[in-house]
Design an enzyme around this catalytic site. Sequence first.
Site, PDB file in Angstrom:
ATOM      1  N   ASP A  86      38.079  39.055  50.734  1.00 16.24           N
ATOM      2  CA  ASP A  86      38.838  39.937  49.806  1.00 16.24           C
ATOM      3  C   ASP A  86      39.658  41.259  50.159  1.00 16.24           C
ATOM      4  OD1 ASP A  86      39.387  37.740  48.229  1.00 16.24           O
ATOM      5  OD2 ASP A  86      37.965  38.351  46.670  1.00 16.24           O
ATOM      6  N   VAL A  98      31.054  43.393  37.444  1.00 14.33           N
ATOM      7  CA  VAL A  98      30.387  42.901  38.792  1.00 14.33           C
ATOM      8  C   VAL A  98      30.214  41.461  38.916  1.00 14.33           C
ATOM      9  CG1 VAL A  98      28.506  42.952  40.406  1.00 14.33           C
ATOM     10  CG2 VAL A  98      29.348  45.295  39.296  1.00 14.33           C
ATOM     11  N   ALA A  99      30.496  40.794  40.111  1.00 10.24           N
ATOM     12  CA  ALA A  99      30.297  39.271  40.402  1.00 10.24           C
ATOM     13  C   ALA A  99      30.884  38.482  39.296  1.00 10.24           C
ATOM     14  CB  ALA A  99      28.721  38.731  40.355  1.00 10.24           C
ATOM     15  N   LYS A 153      41.349  42.585  41.080  1.00  6.33           N
ATOM     16  CA  LYS A 153      42.441  41.635  41.599  1.00  6.33           C
ATOM     17  C   LYS A 153      42.353  40.331  40.742  1.00  6.33           C
ATOM     18  CE  LYS A 153      39.500  38.626  43.867  1.00  6.33           C
ATOM     19  NZ  LYS A 153      39.374  37.303  43.492  1.00  6.33           N
ATOM     20  N   GLY A 194      35.645  43.339  42.794  1.00  2.63           N
ATOM     21  CA  GLY A 194      35.249  44.927  42.785  1.00  2.63           C
ATOM     22  C   GLY A 194      34.807  45.417  43.843  1.00  2.63           C
ATOM     23  N   GLY A 195      33.959  44.758  44.400  1.00  2.00           N
ATOM     24  CA  GLY A 195      33.174  45.278  45.691  1.00  2.00           C
ATOM     25  C   GLY A 195      34.074  45.224  46.943  1.00  2.00           C
ATOM     26  N   GLY A 226      34.396  37.644  40.195  1.00  2.00           N
ATOM     27  CA  GLY A 226      35.550  37.030  40.458  1.00  2.00           C
ATOM     28  C   GLY A 226      36.961  38.000  40.343  1.00  2.00           C
TER      29      GLY A 226
HETATM   30  P1  ATP Z   1      34.992  38.164  44.807  1.00  2.00           P
HETATM   31  O1  ATP Z   1      35.915  37.696  43.830  1.00  2.00           O
HETATM   32  O2  ATP Z   1      35.383  38.877  45.919  1.00  2.00           O
HETATM   33  O3  ATP Z   1      34.041  37.124  45.367  1.00  2.00           O
HETATM   34  P2  ATP Z   1      33.411  39.271  42.649  1.00  2.00           P
HETATM   35  O4  ATP Z   1      34.234  40.064  41.597  1.00  2.00           O
HETATM   36  O5  ATP Z   1      32.938  38.006  42.507  1.00  2.00           O
HETATM   37  O6  ATP Z   1      34.007  39.355  44.147  1.00  2.00           O
HETATM   38  P3  ATP Z   1      31.703  41.689  43.278  1.00  2.00           P
HETATM   39  O7  ATP Z   1      31.916  42.436  41.918  1.00  2.00           O
HETATM   40  O8  ATP Z   1      32.448  42.219  44.296  1.00  2.00           O
HETATM   41  O9  ATP Z   1      32.143  40.026  43.016  1.00  2.00           O
HETATM   42  O10 ATP Z   1      30.321  41.645  43.714  1.00  2.00           O
HETATM   43  C1  ATP Z   1      29.851  40.545  44.398  1.00  2.00           C
HETATM   44  C2  ATP Z   1      28.516  41.055  44.935  1.00  2.00           C
HETATM   45  O11 ATP Z   1      28.465  42.098  45.829  1.00  2.00           O
HETATM   46  C3  ATP Z   1      27.362  41.519  43.962  1.00  2.00           C
HETATM   47  O12 ATP Z   1      26.219  40.634  43.763  1.00  2.00           O
HETATM   48  C4  ATP Z   1      26.981  42.924  44.354  1.00  2.00           C
HETATM   49  O13 ATP Z   1      25.486  43.178  44.341  1.00  2.00           O
HETATM   50  C5  ATP Z   1      27.646  43.151  45.680  1.00  2.00           C
HETATM   51  N1  ATP Z   1      28.202  44.289  46.017  1.00  2.00           N
HETATM   52  C6  ATP Z   1      28.175  45.079  46.946  1.00  2.00           C
HETATM   53  N2  ATP Z   1      28.747  46.339  46.834  1.00  2.00           N
HETATM   54  C7  ATP Z   1      29.414  46.209  45.876  1.00  2.00           C
HETATM   55  C8  ATP Z   1      30.141  47.296  45.111  1.00  2.00           C
HETATM   56  N3  ATP Z   1      30.562  48.358  45.451  1.00  2.00           N
HETATM   57  N4  ATP Z   1      30.613  46.812  43.591  1.00  2.00           N
HETATM   58  C9  ATP Z   1      30.244  45.462  43.271  1.00  2.00           C
HETATM   59  N5  ATP Z   1      29.477  44.763  43.862  1.00  2.00           N
HETATM   60  C10 ATP Z   1      28.989  45.057  45.071  1.00  2.00           C
END
Ligand code: ATP
Length: 284
Positions: A137, A96-97, A10, A102-103, A99
């Site tokens: 989210d 990952v992490a 997103k 993904g999780g 914004g």
């Molecule tokens: P948001 O914008 O919703 O805050 P993000 O994109 O910044 O999300 P994610 O990639 O969702 O962050 O990951 C955030 C944290 O969630 C990571 O530190 C990771 O260890 C944890 N996590 C748990 N499950 C997952 C998963 N399936 N995929 C990615 N990260 C995950």
Amino acid sequence: METTEKAPAKLNLFLDTPYNHSDGLQEWNMVMTSVDLADYVKIETKPGKRAISVHTDTGFLPNDSRNLAFQAAKLLQQEFHVQAGAKIRITKNIPVAAGMGGGSSDAAAVLRGLNNLWNLGIAPVKLAELGLQIDSDVPYCVYSQTAHVYGKGEQIQLLRKLPGMYFVIAKPKLSVSTPKILRQIDHAQLKHLEIQGMLEAVKQGDFNAICQNLGNVLEPLTGQMHPQILQLKERMLKYGAEAAQMSGTGPTVFGICRKESRAQHLVNSLKGFCPEVYLVRPLN
Ligand code: ATP
């Protein structure tokens, strides 16, 4: 029985947080959209075997109850007293992490997939409500369609699909902890934004107005901690993006281009400066 669900990334076209609820959660006011950069979530289930397992192809994400996909499966199993388990394999393509949710999108994919495999017949609005227990989210990701998202993340008003456009997404070589940014927010200090212009722009399918009405109150906050983000945004604008902004709590920055050739040019200009660059379209 098995299924594979697509879990799209997103982007926040607009993000404000007007205040904190008494339970500590944020009130959100956002316009979100999903793009064709996605994880793939393969789910197998066997009756009688109640174990839940998660595996990702990254080597560094947790495979246990810390994984949001695991939490989603456990939540459905407990809420609906399901006598079956799930074997979940995630192919990660979303940084990952970053914004880009993904999780949360993986968790929402598990909710959708197991709702079907376990024949639970849960309406999307109820799935979204359950998803809020995992992360703010997740409710949006249950739909993964352009939407106005408010409340604690569970109020979703679907909007019309975006007009034709290209997103150039660039993730600088740094990870941002969402909880850490959220702890830094002082609502009285934030420069709050008016969402009406963006809602109207999306409703009208007006490309220029969408570009003019982007907004993210957290961009100055994360940008102050990591100046590379603001430099990346400047570079995007300099090399042809019609508008650019940080997504979510960062550090990902996206640029918008109406034409593919211009977006491709922008991608080429960013490579070398930024390790991860993607050219994607909105999911319609
Ligand atoms: P948001 O914008 O919703 O805050 P993000 O994109 O910044 O999300 P994610 O990639 O969702 O962050 O990951 C955030 C944290 O969630 C990571 O530190 C990771 O260890 C944890 N996590 C748990 N499950 C997952 C998963 N399936 N995929 C990615 N990260 C995950």
